[in-house]
Design an enzyme around this catalytic site. Structure first.
Site, PDB file in Angstrom:
ATOM      1  N   SER B  46       0.441  -1.388 -44.045  1.00  0.00           N
ATOM      2  CA  SER B  46       1.508  -2.380 -44.029  1.00  0.00           C
ATOM      3  C   SER B  46       1.648  -2.896 -45.456  1.00  0.00           C
ATOM      4  O   SER B  46       0.674  -3.374 -46.048  1.00  0.00           O
ATOM      5  CB  SER B  46       1.146  -3.507 -43.063  1.00  0.00           C
ATOM      6  OG  SER B  46       2.249  -4.367 -42.908  1.00  0.00           O
ATOM      7  N   GLU B  47       2.843  -2.801 -46.030  1.00  0.00           N
ATOM      8  CA  GLU B  47       2.967  -2.947 -47.489  1.00  0.00           C
ATOM      9  C   GLU B  47       2.732  -4.366 -47.995  1.00  0.00           C
ATOM     10  O   GLU B  47       2.634  -4.583 -49.197  1.00  0.00           O
ATOM     11  CB  GLU B  47       4.310  -2.399 -47.989  1.00  0.00           C
ATOM     12  CG  GLU B  47       5.551  -3.120 -47.485  1.00  0.00           C
ATOM     13  CD  GLU B  47       6.148  -2.425 -46.271  1.00  0.00           C
ATOM     14  OE1 GLU B  47       5.415  -1.748 -45.534  1.00  0.00           O
ATOM     15  OE2 GLU B  47       7.368  -2.601 -46.050  1.00  0.00           O
ATOM     16  N   ASN B  48       2.617  -5.335 -47.082  1.00  0.00           N
ATOM     17  CA  ASN B  48       2.258  -6.681 -47.547  1.00  0.00           C
ATOM     18  C   ASN B  48       0.767  -6.792 -47.877  1.00  0.00           C
ATOM     19  O   ASN B  48       0.318  -7.854 -48.319  1.00  0.00           O
ATOM     20  CB  ASN B  48       2.656  -7.734 -46.518  1.00  0.00           C
ATOM     21  CG  ASN B  48       2.040  -7.502 -45.165  1.00  0.00           C
ATOM     22  OD1 ASN B  48       2.008  -6.377 -44.665  1.00  0.00           O
ATOM     23  ND2 ASN B  48       1.532  -8.547 -44.568  1.00  0.00           N
ATOM     24  N   SER B  88      -1.039  -2.543 -53.142  1.00  0.00           N
ATOM     25  CA  SER B  88      -0.362  -1.915 -52.009  1.00  0.00           C
ATOM     26  C   SER B  88       0.674  -0.903 -52.490  1.00  0.00           C
ATOM     27  O   SER B  88       0.775   0.206 -51.971  1.00  0.00           O
ATOM     28  CB  SER B  88       0.315  -2.990 -51.160  1.00  0.00           C
ATOM     29  OG  SER B  88       0.955  -2.408 -50.063  1.00  0.00           O
TER      30      SER B  88
END
Lengths: 235, 218
Positions: B46-48, B88
């Site tokens: 999840s890119e966060n 990320s």
């Protein structure tokens, strides 16, 4: 304040020196890990014509969205700005300038700003509206665009825990943009849930060293949830 | 019959392999997590700032400090790790993610994708999509083949502002699974009960149809 002790006593002191027209970099992703009390202090101060650099702009009544109510933001640099009706109104009417920036590029711009790198090449955004007006270069057969770094007059950061010297530990995905934001402010202000004495944090577990931090304040946080999604215990 | 959202997710899930690190976009891509084949291990990015995203929390497990890129409360899977946004996107841009699944408004025969803006109507921003399409080699775009009014979204040239240029090689629509190469769409599979004629009619860009186009299997 003495020596390396970064702790200040009030939010007024924490944001002292913020003036109209300055650039403020903020940590946070959606409403997660946002410096909510530092944002409230900017609202209270009424500082105008700010340029805000943040992944998002909060919602109408929480996070950076509250700075839209009195039109304190002149320009915002962000990757995603949905979920906010007043934002949309000000953007469509031209009162608010919006520079949409890809999320990874935004993180790297902050990182570069704090690390003394003036600009970097990335493939992200090549051939899209993001590339307009930017230098392009072919490297090893692939096209890249030159993205300038970002620095702020202020950086506002939310961490979980700190020692008085400003060494920071973040918690779970509330880390997000906060470590990069912390490096990129001329004055970096951090609010935390707990302050301990120097030496109490394990040096191996510190995410952001205190050298980046100018002011530190203990806050209490609402931590509003944007999308509350649950499963039932059985499923 | 056009595929349902669940069938689209199921078909994408067939492309998952054991040991894959996968980034799933918001919407239909998120549903792919419900159809991970038995016996393989997949880790969701999840890119966060979370690798090893788990299922949604129970009421007791909700933690405001733990969300996914869609801002939904989540949990962490066994072996998860947490990192900042620059890290990320180093994973994403650096090509370390094995499969990326995301939605689109339009794709074209040159692998261009438009997914983030409809001028004058929808201006919310690209989030991480531009980084994802620029950084990943293995991308599956999931989308509807045409609008409700029958206007094709598989075009000779995208009409909306681009999210990425020349970066899409595979598209799964509710009607067909399509590969993009040599400036053309190539029909790989069709949805059960959907005729080749219907797919041709709703594909504006040049479409190569081989002699044998199998139906998707579920």
């Amino acid at each position: 304040m003495a020596g390396f002790d970064k702790v200040v006593a009030s939010y007024e002191e924490a944001m002292a020196g913020l003036e109209d027209g300055m650039t403020v970099i903020s940590g946070g992703f959606g409403l997660c890990g946002i410096p909510e009390n530092l944002i409230s202090e900017i609202k209270r101060k009424g500082t105008k014509a700010l340029t805000l650099v943040s992944n998002n702009c909060g919602v109408d009544d929480f996070g950076l969205g509250v700075l839209l109510q009195d039109r304190q933001i002149k320009k915002i640099v962000a990757s995603y700005v949905g979920e906010n009706a007043e934002f949309e109104r000000q953007m469509m009417s031209g009162e608010l300038e919006v520079e949409l920036t890809p999320q990874g590029t935004l993180a790297e711009k902050m990182r570069a700003g704090g690390a003394g790198i003036p600009a970097f090449f990335t493939a992200t955004g090549y051939g899209t509206p993001v590339a307009i007006g930017k230098e392009e270069r072919e490297i090893d057969g692939r096209m890249y665009i030159l993205e300038p770094a970002i620095k702020g007059d202020f950086a506002i950061v939310k961490a979980w825990k700190a020692d008085r010297y400003g060494n920071l530990v973040f918690r779970k995905t509330a880390r997000n943009f906060n470590p990069m934001a912390a490096t990129a402010g001329k004055i970096t202000v951090v609010e935390v849930e707990e302050i301990v004495e120097p030496g109490e944090l394990d040096p191996d577990q510190i995410h952001t060293p205190g050298i980046y931090v100018n002011r530190l304040i203990l806050g209490s946080f609402e931590k509003r949830i944007e999308q509350r999604t649950v499963r039932t215990a059985q499923s | 019959m056009a595929l349902t959202r669940e069938q689209l997710a199921q078909r994408v899930a067939q492309e998952l392999q054991d040991g894959y690190y996968v980034n799933l976009g918001i919407g239909i891509p998120t549903l792919v997590a419900n159809y991970i084949p038995a016996g393989i291990e997949v880790m969701l990015q999840s890119e966060n700032g979370l690798l090893g995203m788990g299922q949604f929390p129970t009421e007791d497990e909700i933690d405001a400090d733990l969300i996914n890129a869609g801002k939904q409360t989540v949990t962490m899977a066994k072996g998860a790790s947490i990192f900042d946004s620059a890290e990320s996107f180093a994973m994403i841009r650096g090509g370390h993610v094995d499969l990326t699944v995301l939605g689109a408004f339009e794709v074209d025969v040159n692998g261009n994708i438009a997914s983030y803006m409809i001028p004058g109507k929808l201006i919310k921003g690209m989030g991480g999509a531009m980084d994802l399409v620029a950084g990943a080699d293995n991308i599956i775009v999931t989308m509807t083949h045409a609008s409700k009014h029958g206007v094709s979204k598989l075009l000779s040239n995208c009409t909306l502002p681009l999210t990425g240029k020349g970066c899409i090689k595979r598209v799964l629509t509710d009607l067909a699974f399509i590969e993009i190469k040599d400036g053309k769409f190539h029909l790989l599979e069709r949805a059960p009960g959907v005729s080749i004629e219907e797919i041709i009619k709703l594909t504006e860009g040049e479409l190569v149809v081989p002699d044998n186009v199998p139906e998707m299997k579920f």
